[in-house]
Design a protein around this motif. Structure first.
Motif, PDB file in Angstrom:
ATOM      1  N   ARG A  38       0.797  -1.223   0.000  1.00  0.00           N
ATOM      2  CA  ARG A  38       0.000   0.000   0.000  1.00  0.00           C
ATOM      3  C   ARG A  38       0.832   1.276   0.000  1.00  0.00           C
ATOM      4  NH1 ARG A  38      -5.347  -0.818   1.963  1.00  0.00           N
ATOM      5  NH2 ARG A  38      -5.589   1.395   1.597  1.00  0.00           N
ATOM      6  N   ILE A  61       3.741   7.345 -13.132  1.00  0.00           N
ATOM      7  CA  ILE A  61       4.066   7.312 -11.695  1.00  0.00           C
ATOM      8  C   ILE A  61       2.869   6.755 -10.938  1.00  0.00           C
ATOM      9  CG2 ILE A  61       4.699   8.725  -9.680  1.00  0.00           C
ATOM     10  CD1 ILE A  61       5.824  10.770 -11.752  1.00  0.00           C
ATOM     11  N   GLY A  62       3.121   5.877  -9.981  1.00  0.00           N
ATOM     12  CA  GLY A  62       2.019   5.368  -9.162  1.00  0.00           C
ATOM     13  C   GLY A  62       2.373   4.058  -8.480  1.00  0.00           C
ATOM     14  N   LEU A  63       1.441   3.639  -7.629  1.00  0.00           N
ATOM     15  CA  LEU A  63       1.611   2.420  -6.844  1.00  0.00           C
ATOM     16  C   LEU A  63       1.771   1.182  -7.737  1.00  0.00           C
ATOM     17  CD1 LEU A  63       1.529   1.422  -3.920  1.00  0.00           C
ATOM     18  CD2 LEU A  63      -0.956   1.421  -4.034  1.00  0.00           C
ATOM     19  N   ALA A  64       1.116   1.195  -8.911  1.00  0.00           N
ATOM     20  CA  ALA A  64       1.152   0.030  -9.800  1.00  0.00           C
ATOM     21  C   ALA A  64       2.591  -0.345 -10.163  1.00  0.00           C
ATOM     22  CB  ALA A  64       0.354   0.318 -11.077  1.00  0.00           C
ATOM     23  N   GLY A  65       3.419   0.672 -10.417  1.00  0.00           N
ATOM     24  CA  GLY A  65       4.816   0.420 -10.768  1.00  0.00           C
ATOM     25  C   GLY A  65       5.545  -0.273  -9.633  1.00  0.00           C
ATOM     26  N   TRP A  76       4.200  -2.351  -7.492  1.00  0.00           N
ATOM     27  CA  TRP A  76       3.803  -3.770  -7.527  1.00  0.00           C
ATOM     28  C   TRP A  76       4.587  -4.500  -8.615  1.00  0.00           C
ATOM     29  CZ3 TRP A  76      -2.071  -2.247  -7.755  1.00  0.00           C
ATOM     30  CH2 TRP A  76      -2.482  -1.790  -6.495  1.00  0.00           C
ATOM     31  N   ILE A  77       4.773  -3.813  -9.755  1.00  0.00           N
ATOM     32  CA  ILE A  77       5.508  -4.445 -10.861  1.00  0.00           C
ATOM     33  C   ILE A  77       6.942  -4.743 -10.424  1.00  0.00           C
ATOM     34  CG2 ILE A  77       6.468  -4.035 -13.183  1.00  0.00           C
ATOM     35  CD1 ILE A  77       3.784  -2.645 -13.824  1.00  0.00           C
TER      36      ILE A  77
END
Ligand SMILES: Cc1cc2nc3c(=O)[nH]c(=O)nc-3n(C[C@H](O)[C@H](O)[C@H](O)COP(=O)(O)OP(=O)(O)OC[C@H]3O[C@@H](n4cnc5c(N)ncnc54)[C@H](O)[C@@H]3O)c2cc1C
Lengths: 48, 485
Positions: free
Chosen positions: B422, B455-459, B461-462
């Motif tokens: 998170r 830019i973001g949280l998804a990156g 996770w990746i």
């Protein structure tokens, strides 16, 4: 002698909405899928 | 029966060795020579460098994997190549010096039919006085360096908790460094840690780089579309720096480092000093110390290796001006022209020229980011070399082999900060191709569809996914070869 400071000072700042979207779980789940698809496409192009 | 020797067990060499064993006949032999007993997934050293991961999460012992895969492993440094043998040994061979506790210091000769040089970089701290763990700065290039960096970071955080202001400098320690993406990623991890520790307001963070502009990353920057406009990695990176209140010194060649003081020269010729309490500066890279000899014993190192120490392969090394280079100057098969049974892949091959425009200060100081050879291209080169060697073994020397030019290959860079699912954030970038090809893509040199930044949280996770996936793959677990490089 921070010669990068001037251009950094004039760079666009993200809005509150943009900052929220970067942390928003449902939106980021969608981005996760989208970025993965983009990366797989890019990897396919480069694999010989 | 053919024997393939792989020098180096990093991303390129380890990938090549595993694929060779998978593709070749059982009777063919694959030998790996590498000085460290452990594999290191280097991209995650960044997280070790901020204390978010420990060494065992980014390394694992190589011997059990090689034993399971029936690959012979010599824990040794390769020191010389004799691509035509010598007066006593008719086959080509390499000289090695063992580094394991049993045979430490003893040397041997290993004959080969095919050789892959995947020895990566020599971390050339010596190029700048005072640079590196033996000097006054830390590094994250190896897991041990990263542990030391985490300790130093902890110490400055403790000082800030005690109310002292601290200056943290992160970047590169020489005008010809590469890997700016790693320095950029470490900057954002440190910033994140300081915020988490509640001391951000007491820290001044300065990114010190040889890049002429932010977002150059040694590839001359990227152009991609965002919200219906073409934008640049420069604007995008500057925005990130502004948002996180990080300062930057650009186009810098670090001349010398003293305790707490960096001396540098800018591309416009001005000289400056910068005081620091914590500095993580990446070293410039050069080829590892290795010699090459002809059959008669004469030293042919200057013919086989570029002045940078990297191995010369099937590229155009004519040294034409920067403005005249073409995508087609880049190597396709990574074979050494005079000895086509020798391949150099990953960081070990000599790039024909810079991708980012090289500049000189009025004093003649070179400020020229070297081309990055990141994980994905290194892995692909390793795999393609393996496939090509298998083809040559099977079909003979005239067989058609595959090409893996960096001008026809993409790269992904995810600069991720934070831990947990998170709390992290990341800047994700991809580019295709790594080396711009203005014949194919006249406007920007790259495919706009396959080049992007976000830019973001998804990156984040990746990046986590890549960490676990690539370590799984490197351990050669079930179905490892289905995971792309
Ligand atoms: C801090 C950091 C972060 C990074 N992050 C990313 C990232 O997020 N994404 C990305 O794509 N790339 C990243 N990179 C780049 C990536 O790590 C390299 O592209 C990759 O490791 C290159 O692979 P290689 O096999 O050529 O070299 P290496 O991985 O360095 O492997 C070289 C191997 O050769 C061995 N060797 C050395 N000398 C000898 C010798 N004389 N004889 C035999 N063996 C020898 C070494 O021990 C090692 O096993 C990062 C790099 C750094 C430093």
């Amino acid at each position: 002698m921070e010669n990068g400071t001037e251009s950094i000072k004039h760079a666009p700042l993200p809005t509150e909405k943009t900052l929220r979207s970067r942390r928003n779980l449902p939106f980021q789940l969608w981005r996760f899928a989208a970025i993965n698809i983009k990366m797989i496409k890019m990897i396919r192009r480069g694999h010989h | 029966m053919a024997r393939v020797v792989v020098m180096g067990a990093g991303i390129a060499g380890h990938t090549a060795a595993l694929h060779l064993k998978r593709i070749l006949k059982k009777s063919d032999e694959v030998i790996v020579v590498s000085p460290n007993s452990k594999y290191n997934w280097i991209p995650s050293n960044i997280w070790v460098g901020v204390g978010k991961m420990n060494k065992s999460q980014v390394t694992f012992p190589l011997a059990p994997v090689y034993k399971r895969k029936k690959i012979t492993f010599h824990q040794a440094l390769a020191t010389a190549v004799h691509p035509a043998g010598d007066s006593q040994i008719s086959s080509p061979y390499i000289e090695v010096t063992y580094t394991d506790s049993n045979k430490n210091g003893t040397s041997a000769k290993i004959e080969y039919d095919y050789l892959i040089n995947a020895t990566g970089p020599k971390l050339n701290f010596a190029a700048t006085e005072g640079l590196g763990p033996d000097g006054h700065t830390v590094s994250v290039c190896t897991s041990d360096h990263a542990i030391e960096a985490a300790h130093s970071l902890k110490a400055v955080i403790a000082k800030m908790k005690a109310g002292q202001k601290q200056t943290l400098v992160i970047g590169v320690g020489h005008g010809t460094c590469t890997c700016e993406g790693a320095a950029f990623e470490y900057t954002f991890n440190v910033e994140h840690e300081l915020k988490q520790a509640g001391v951000r307001d007491l820290a001044e963070i300065i990114y010190l780089t040889n890049e002429y502009e932010l977002g150059d990353f040694g590839v001359g920057g990227l152009i991609f579309t965002q919200h219906g406009f073409q934008t640049t990695s420069k604007l995008w990176t500057e925005s990130l720096f502004r948002e996180r209140n990080i300062h930057a010194i650009l186009g810098a060649h670090v001349e010398k480092i003293e305790a707490g003081l960096i001396h540098y020269e800018l591309v416009d010729g001005t000289k400056g000093t910068l005081s620091f309490d914590f500095a993580m500066l990446l070293p410039p890279f050069r080829g590892v110390d290795m010699k090459a000899f002809e059959k008669d014993g004469s030293d042919i190192s200057a013919e086989i290796f570029a002045p940078s120490g990297f191995m010369k392969v099937d590229a155009d090394y004519s040294g034409k001006p920067y403005e005249e280079w073409l995508a087609s100057d880049w190597p396709n098969t990574y074979q050494v022209p005079k000895f086509p049974n020798v391949f150099a892949v990953g960081i070990a091959f000599a790039p024909p020229h810079q991708i980012s425009k090289p500049r000189k200060s009025p004093n003649g100081t070179l400020v020229a980011p070297s081309p990055p050879r990141t994980g994905m291209p290194s892995g692909i080169m390793g795999k393609v070399a393996a496939v090509n060697i298998a083809t040559l073994i099977k079909s003979g020397n005239g067989a058609k082999v595959r090409s893996a030019s960096m001008a026809d290959m993409g790269a992904a860079c995810v600069a991720s900060a934070g831990s947990g699912l998170r709390k992290g954030s990341a800047a994700s970038m991809t580019m295709y191709p790594v080396v711009p090809d203005y014949m194919k893509f006249p406007t920007t040199g790259r495919s706009i569809d396959d080049t992007f930044g976000e830019i973001g949280l998804a990156g984040h996770w990746i990046k986590l996914l890549l960490h676990y996936m690539f370590i799984y793959k490197a351990k050669a677990r079930f179905g490892w070869f289905l995971i792309p490089e």
